[in-house]
Structure formats: C-alpha cells, structure tokens
Design a protein around this motif. Structure first.
Motif, PDB file in Angstrom:
ATOM      1  N   ILE A 129       8.778   8.772 -16.885  1.00 50.32           N
ATOM      2  CA  ILE A 129       9.040   9.927 -16.021  1.00 50.32           C
ATOM      3  C   ILE A 129       8.062   9.868 -14.863  1.00 50.32           C
ATOM      4  N   ARG A 130       8.606   9.961 -13.661  1.00 49.25           N
ATOM      5  CA  ARG A 130       7.783   9.841 -12.465  1.00 49.25           C
ATOM      6  C   ARG A 130       7.062  11.145 -12.194  1.00 49.25           C
ATOM      7  N   PRO A 131       5.730  11.089 -12.057  1.00 50.53           N
ATOM      8  CA  PRO A 131       4.992  12.297 -11.678  1.00 50.53           C
ATOM      9  C   PRO A 131       5.262  12.661 -10.218  1.00 50.53           C
ATOM     10  N   ASP A 132       4.871  13.857  -9.821  1.00 48.45           N
ATOM     11  CA  ASP A 132       5.093  14.301  -8.446  1.00 48.45           C
ATOM     12  C   ASP A 132       4.288  13.473  -7.439  1.00 48.45           C
ATOM     13  N   VAL A 133       3.097  13.040  -7.826  1.00 51.52           N
ATOM     14  CA  VAL A 133       2.236  12.265  -6.935  1.00 51.52           C
ATOM     15  C   VAL A 133       1.861  10.962  -7.637  1.00 51.52           C
ATOM     16  N   VAL A 134       2.031   9.838  -6.932  1.00 54.98           N
ATOM     17  CA  VAL A 134       1.658   8.535  -7.480  1.00 54.98           C
ATOM     18  C   VAL A 134       0.776   7.796  -6.471  1.00 54.98           C
ATOM     19  N   ASP A 135      -0.004   6.846  -6.980  1.00 54.29           N
ATOM     20  CA  ASP A 135      -0.794   5.986  -6.106  1.00 54.29           C
ATOM     21  C   ASP A 135       0.083   4.831  -5.665  1.00 54.29           C
ATOM     22  N   ALA A 136      -0.110   4.380  -4.422  1.00 56.98           N
ATOM     23  CA  ALA A 136       0.745   3.315  -3.903  1.00 56.98           C
ATOM     24  C   ALA A 136      -0.014   2.450  -2.909  1.00 56.98           C
ATOM     25  N   LYS A 137       0.525   1.260  -2.698  1.00 61.47           N
ATOM     26  CA  LYS A 137       0.009   0.341  -1.680  1.00 61.47           C
ATOM     27  C   LYS A 137       1.194  -0.141  -0.855  1.00 61.47           C
ATOM     28  N   VAL A 138       0.951  -0.318   0.448  1.00 60.65           N
ATOM     29  CA  VAL A 138       1.996  -0.789   1.355  1.00 60.65           C
ATOM     30  C   VAL A 138       1.608  -2.175   1.854  1.00 60.65           C
ATOM     31  N   TYR A 139       2.559  -3.092   1.813  1.00 61.94           N
ATOM     32  CA  TYR A 139       2.347  -4.466   2.270  1.00 61.94           C
ATOM     33  C   TYR A 139       3.342  -4.768   3.382  1.00 61.94           C
ATOM     34  N   LYS A 140       2.872  -5.477   4.403  1.00 64.90           N
ATOM     35  CA  LYS A 140       3.743  -5.902   5.500  1.00 64.90           C
ATOM     36  C   LYS A 140       4.059  -7.377   5.269  1.00 64.90           C
ATOM     37  N   LEU A 141       5.343  -7.688   5.204  1.00 64.09           N
ATOM     38  CA  LEU A 141       5.789  -9.059   4.948  1.00 64.09           C
ATOM     39  C   LEU A 141       6.511  -9.584   6.185  1.00 64.09           C
ATOM     40  N   LYS A 142       5.929 -10.622   6.788  1.00 65.47           N
ATOM     41  CA  LYS A 142       6.599 -11.314   7.888  1.00 65.47           C
ATOM     42  C   LYS A 142       7.161 -12.594   7.298  1.00 65.47           C
TER      43      LYS A 142
ATOM     44  N   ASP B 286      -4.999  -4.165 -10.639  1.00 66.65           N
ATOM     45  CA  ASP B 286      -5.417  -4.558 -12.001  1.00 66.65           C
ATOM     46  C   ASP B 286      -4.346  -4.353 -13.063  1.00 66.65           C
ATOM     47  N   ILE B 287      -3.081  -4.496 -12.684  1.00 65.30           N
ATOM     48  CA  ILE B 287      -2.019  -4.529 -13.694  1.00 65.30           C
ATOM     49  C   ILE B 287      -2.043  -5.895 -14.358  1.00 65.30           C
ATOM     50  N   MET B 288      -2.322  -6.921 -13.557  1.00 65.71           N
ATOM     51  CA  MET B 288      -2.516  -8.283 -14.066  1.00 65.71           C
ATOM     52  C   MET B 288      -3.927  -8.726 -13.701  1.00 65.71           C
ATOM     53  N   LYS B 289      -4.488  -9.558 -14.546  1.00 68.40           N
ATOM     54  CA  LYS B 289      -5.796 -10.137 -14.272  1.00 68.40           C
ATOM     55  C   LYS B 289      -5.635 -11.645 -14.196  1.00 68.40           C
ATOM     56  N   LYS B 290      -6.598 -12.319 -13.641  1.00 62.03           N
ATOM     57  CA  LYS B 290      -6.499 -13.774 -13.449  1.00 62.03           C
ATOM     58  C   LYS B 290      -6.261 -14.509 -14.768  1.00 62.03           C
TER      59      LYS B 290
ATOM     60  N   VAL C 122       4.552 -10.775  -3.090  1.00 61.11           N
ATOM     61  CA  VAL C 122       3.963  -9.479  -2.742  1.00 61.11           C
ATOM     62  C   VAL C 122       3.781  -8.634  -4.002  1.00 61.11           C
ATOM     63  N   ILE C 123       4.782  -8.624  -4.876  1.00 62.24           N
ATOM     64  CA  ILE C 123       4.683  -7.854  -6.121  1.00 62.24           C
ATOM     65  C   ILE C 123       3.538  -8.395  -6.971  1.00 62.24           C
ATOM     66  N   GLU C 124       3.424  -9.711  -7.061  1.00 59.29           N
ATOM     67  CA  GLU C 124       2.336 -10.319  -7.845  1.00 59.29           C
ATOM     68  C   GLU C 124       0.980  -9.958  -7.254  1.00 59.29           C
ATOM     69  N   ARG C 125       0.858 -10.011  -5.933  1.00 61.91           N
ATOM     70  CA  ARG C 125      -0.396  -9.624  -5.274  1.00 61.91           C
ATOM     71  C   ARG C 125      -0.744  -8.171  -5.588  1.00 61.91           C
ATOM     72  N   PHE C 126       0.260  -7.306  -5.572  1.00 64.05           N
ATOM     73  CA  PHE C 126       0.055  -5.898  -5.922  1.00 64.05           C
ATOM     74  C   PHE C 126      -0.455  -5.769  -7.354  1.00 64.05           C
ATOM     75  N   PHE C 127       0.155  -6.519  -8.288  1.00 62.27           N
ATOM     76  CA  PHE C 127      -0.276  -6.468  -9.689  1.00 62.27           C
ATOM     77  C   PHE C 127      -1.752  -6.829  -9.825  1.00 62.27           C
ATOM     78  N   TYR C 128      -2.207  -7.826  -9.063  1.00 59.37           N
ATOM     79  CA  TYR C 128      -3.626  -8.200  -9.089  1.00 59.37           C
ATOM     80  C   TYR C 128      -4.486  -7.159  -8.378  1.00 59.37           C
ATOM     81  N   ASP C 129      -4.021  -6.636  -7.251  1.00 61.31           N
ATOM     82  CA  ASP C 129      -4.797  -5.660  -6.473  1.00 61.31           C
ATOM     83  C   ASP C 129      -5.105  -4.394  -7.262  1.00 61.31           C
TER      84      ASP C 129
END
Length: 157
Positions: A33-46, A145-149, A136-143
């Motif tokens: 269930i999605r809370p009203d406020v979530v943390d997010a990151k925005v990435y620009k992909l060229k 800490d959803i995934m670690k090295k 980009v999704i993988e970079r987000f996971f590392y940024d």
C-alpha cells in the motif's frame, strides 16, 4: 457464474460474488500500500535510442524488512513514445509493488534488443533503450541501499 437472460442483460450469481470479493482482498494484501508521501530520486537519461532526454523518477518506502522500491515514472517531451512510457511505468510499478524480489526486472530489461542495433555510452554497450532504463533502476537500487555491491557478486554466481 454469469447468466444471460432473455432480454440479453448480464447478471452474476451471488455465489460467485463472494468468491470474487475474497480473491480481491487476497490480491490487495499482496500489494504494498502506497503511503501519501514517499522518498524518490529523479534521473535524467540521455539515450541514442530516443530523440529527447527521458526523466525517470523512482520512489521507495522503508518497510520492516528494509527498503523497497514502490513505483517508477518515465517521462519525456517526446510525445511519439508517451504510450510506451506509460506501459513501462505501470508494469514496472506493479512489479515493484507485488513481487517479493523485483530484481529480475533488471535482467529482463537488459535482455531486450533493439532491431536497429545497440549503442555505446560511457564505454558500455547497450542493446536497447530498455537496457539503459535497467541501468538507471540498478543505479537507484545502489543509491538508496536496496542493493549492495556484494549482492551483485551473489547474483552472478
């Protein structure tokens, strides 16, 4: 059971309605269930595969079992591909919310090949635009800490 009457209206028997209600409740419990406020990151992909820059917003929540991605938004000025971005957004977000381990989406996106050939970017070869989205999704996971090295070493073995 769905029954057709003589005047061609469709009605549903009560026994099937209760079964559907219980199935819906079970499916709702499986989704986060999605809370009203979530943390997010925005990435620009060229990308060499698309005309304009693409902005990818990935959000996450903190749960009792750790951080979990919850949704993705893909947006661009390029209206020719807007339907494609909506499909990607909805499917990947559904996977994030419902899958116990959504990491498989990275491999699936990397496996898509563009019929016109791939492209090199920053010394890395990408088979398609979808492979760049997976990056980009993988970079987000590392940024966040959803995934670690060390997770990368375990999945490659």
């Amino acid at each position: 059971m769905i029954k057709l009457t003589t005047d061609s209206t469709i009605s549903e028997s009560p026994s099937n309605l209760t079964r559907k209600d219980s199935q819906t409740k079970t499916q709702q419990r499986a989704a986060v269930i999605r809370p009203d406020v979530v943390d997010a990151k925005v990435y620009k992909l060229k990308s060499a595969f698309v005309k304009n820059a693409v902005f990818i917003t990935l959000s996450y929540i903190d749960t009792h079992s750790g951080r979990k991605p919850i949704e993705i938004f893909i947006n661009s000025k390029d209206l020719n591909r807007s339907a494609e971005y909506v499909v990607l957004t909805r499917l990947i977000s559904a996977i994030f919310r419902r899958a116990t381990n959504p990491m498989f989406i990275l491999e699936e996106l990397h496996g898509i090949h563009d019929p016109n050939g791939g492209s090199f970017k920053d010394g890395k070869y990408y088979h398609s635009f979808y492979a760049e989205v997976a990056d980009v999704i993988e970079r987000f996971f590392y940024d966040v800490d959803i995934m670690k090295k060390e997770d990368l070493n375990q999945t490659s073995e």
